[in-house]
Design an enzyme around this catalytic site. Structure first.
Site, PDB file in Angstrom:
ATOM      1  N   ASP A  18      45.031 -31.447 -25.925  1.00 13.23           N
ATOM      2  CA  ASP A  18      44.259 -30.764 -26.960  1.00 13.23           C
ATOM      3  C   ASP A  18      45.212 -29.850 -27.716  1.00 13.23           C
ATOM      4  O   ASP A  18      46.258 -29.461 -27.188  1.00 13.23           O
ATOM      5  CB  ASP A  18      43.107 -29.952 -26.357  1.00 13.23           C
ATOM      6  N   ASP A  72      37.775 -38.359 -28.501  1.00 13.19           N
ATOM      7  CA  ASP A  72      36.522 -37.694 -28.869  1.00 13.19           C
ATOM      8  C   ASP A  72      36.895 -36.723 -29.984  1.00 13.19           C
ATOM      9  O   ASP A  72      37.208 -35.568 -29.745  1.00 13.19           O
ATOM     10  CB  ASP A  72      35.927 -36.975 -27.652  1.00 13.19           C
ATOM     11  N   CYS A  98      41.607 -35.693 -27.081  1.00 11.68           N
ATOM     12  CA  CYS A  98      41.028 -34.449 -27.619  1.00 11.68           C
ATOM     13  C   CYS A  98      40.101 -33.878 -26.552  1.00 11.68           C
ATOM     14  O   CYS A  98      38.883 -33.911 -26.686  1.00 11.68           O
ATOM     15  CB  CYS A  98      40.267 -34.711 -28.912  1.00 11.68           C
ATOM     16  N   GLY A 124      37.066 -30.339 -21.333  1.00 10.09           N
ATOM     17  CA  GLY A 124      37.334 -31.306 -20.281  1.00 10.09           C
ATOM     18  C   GLY A 124      36.163 -31.963 -19.595  1.00 10.09           C
ATOM     19  O   GLY A 124      36.345 -32.578 -18.540  1.00 10.09           O
ATOM     20  N   GLY A 125      34.962 -31.894 -20.155  1.00 11.58           N
ATOM     21  CA  GLY A 125      33.823 -32.533 -19.493  1.00 11.58           C
ATOM     22  C   GLY A 125      34.019 -34.025 -19.285  1.00 11.58           C
ATOM     23  O   GLY A 125      33.785 -34.558 -18.193  1.00 11.58           O
ATOM     24  N   CYS A 129      30.504 -36.521 -32.114  1.00 10.25           N
ATOM     25  CA  CYS A 129      29.128 -36.029 -31.961  1.00 10.25           C
ATOM     26  C   CYS A 129      28.572 -35.740 -33.352  1.00 10.25           C
ATOM     27  O   CYS A 129      27.969 -34.709 -33.600  1.00 10.25           O
ATOM     28  CB  CYS A 129      29.060 -34.806 -31.051  1.00 10.25           C
TER      29      CYS A 129
END
Length: 360
Positions: A192, A239, A168, A172-173, A292
């Site tokens: 994604d 993520d 996911c 793209g960090g 998160c």
């Protein structure tokens, strides 16, 4: 712009934001597009006013109850931390530079930075300087990334020549952080369901120096094109889409926009995505699940349910793996084998991560 006019515009913008029809940052951006005569200083002032007001909104009852059950006596400290703007963190790109040298380069450009306390890659800036004209940013020596997000990539621990999937990837960090760890040796995939988010990765990728990345827009988590990677991937990072409540410092409008039924819907999606991603992991490979979110329903409960349903995946201890990856005070970042980051304790966004190794 004259103060009375600016006040009127501020009231109009605030009224629009408080409808909560769209994310606050998107509403503010659209408003500024509609008022192109606003200067940079006025835009900054209006934006600050909006987000200050949003941070002052009380937490809704259902969320307060959930967070009190999580942190107990720490609840007031958590609310106070969530009411503050998030700091600006950078990740030093290990493909191109080392942290001490980058810190000095930033200082020469007028940007003060200090090492982050946990991530060996991180720099935390003083204030919120514009980075576009800063050589270290323009040349790909640093990338904007919250310290907590950096720690997620370190949990994946990809080795050179591994096949690695960021399931996911978003913008793209973490994908770029994984690529730096792999030193351009191996196969790295960014998946994604949003072509728009993956498109946002392109300029960051160009600065990064990473050359081994392949992107794919998925129709859904069971996209048939994934079958060719089934059982062949060394490291998979999930993520997962979530309530995002760990980012309330950055998106305080989520307090009003999120509802309990949203959390339930995210939990269903998370379970499906995690099960689909697990099919890609090879025997002996690693699976990392992250959110998160601050809520147990999206975090520990999800990890425990997966462990119960997938006996071929053995839980790994997050503190042990972080310490192995060079993270300072790793044991203070974890609880019951999971990574658990809190804004009031760790000065990061709220993050959770669980990890498993598939039995050989």
């Amino acid at each position: 712009m004259h103060p009375p006019v600016l006040n009127d515009l501020g009231a109009t913008l605030m009224a629009r934001v408080l409808t909560f029809e769209h994310p606050a940052d998107a509403t503010v951006a659209q408003f500024f597009r509609e008022h192109p005569k606003l200067g940079a200083r006025d835009r900054h002032l209006l934006s600050d006013q909006v987000f200050h007001a949003l941070r002052a909104l009380p937490l809704p009852g259902w969320l307060e109850q959930a967070l009190r059950s999580e942190v107990g006596a720490g609840y007031e400290a958590l609310v106070a931390a969530l009411g503050q703007p998030a700091p600006l963190d950078l990740r030093v790109n290990g493909l191109k530079a080392k942290r001490p040298a980058v810190r000095q380069q930033l200082l020469a450009a007028g940007v003060e930075a200090a090492d982050t306390p946990y991530s060996p890659w991180g720099l935390r800036l003083q204030g919120k300087p514009s980075l576009r004209a800063v050589p270290a940013y323009r040349d790909g020596l640093v990338e904007v990334q919250d310290e907590g997000s950096q720690l997620l990539a370190l949990l994946v621990e990809p080795k050179r020549h591994d096949t690695v999937v960021d399931f996911c990837a978003g913008a793209g960090g973490k994908t770029l952080a994984l690529g730096a760890l792999m030193r351009n040796q191996g196969r790295l995939y960014a998946f994604d369901t949003s072509a728009h988010r993956l498109e946002a990765l392109k300029p960051r990728l160009a600065r990064s120096g990473i050359t081994d990345l392949q992107t794919m827009v998925l129709a859904h988590e069971r996209d048939e094109r994934l079958q060719r990677l089934a059982g062949k991937v060394d490291r998979v990072l999930v993520d997962a889409p979530c309530s995002g409540l760990g980012t309330l410092r950055r998106s305080p409008d989520l307090k009003a926009r999120r509802k309990p039924q949203d959390v339930a819907a995210f939990s269903d999606l998370q379970a499906r995505i995690l099960a689909a991603a697990a099919r890609l992991v090879k025997p002996g490979g690693r699976l990392v699940y992250a959110t998160c979110s601050l809520l147990r329903q999206e975090n520990e409960q999800m990890a425990e349910a997966f462990s119960a349903a997938h006996r071929d995946f053995v839980p790994l201890d997050a503190a042990e793996r972080l310490a192995h990856a060079g993270v300072a005070k790793a044991d203070t970042l974890c609880r019951s084998g999971y990574l658990r980051l809190w804004p009031h304790l760790h000065q990061t966004d709220g993050f959770f991560a669980a990890l498993w190794q598939r039995r050989p």
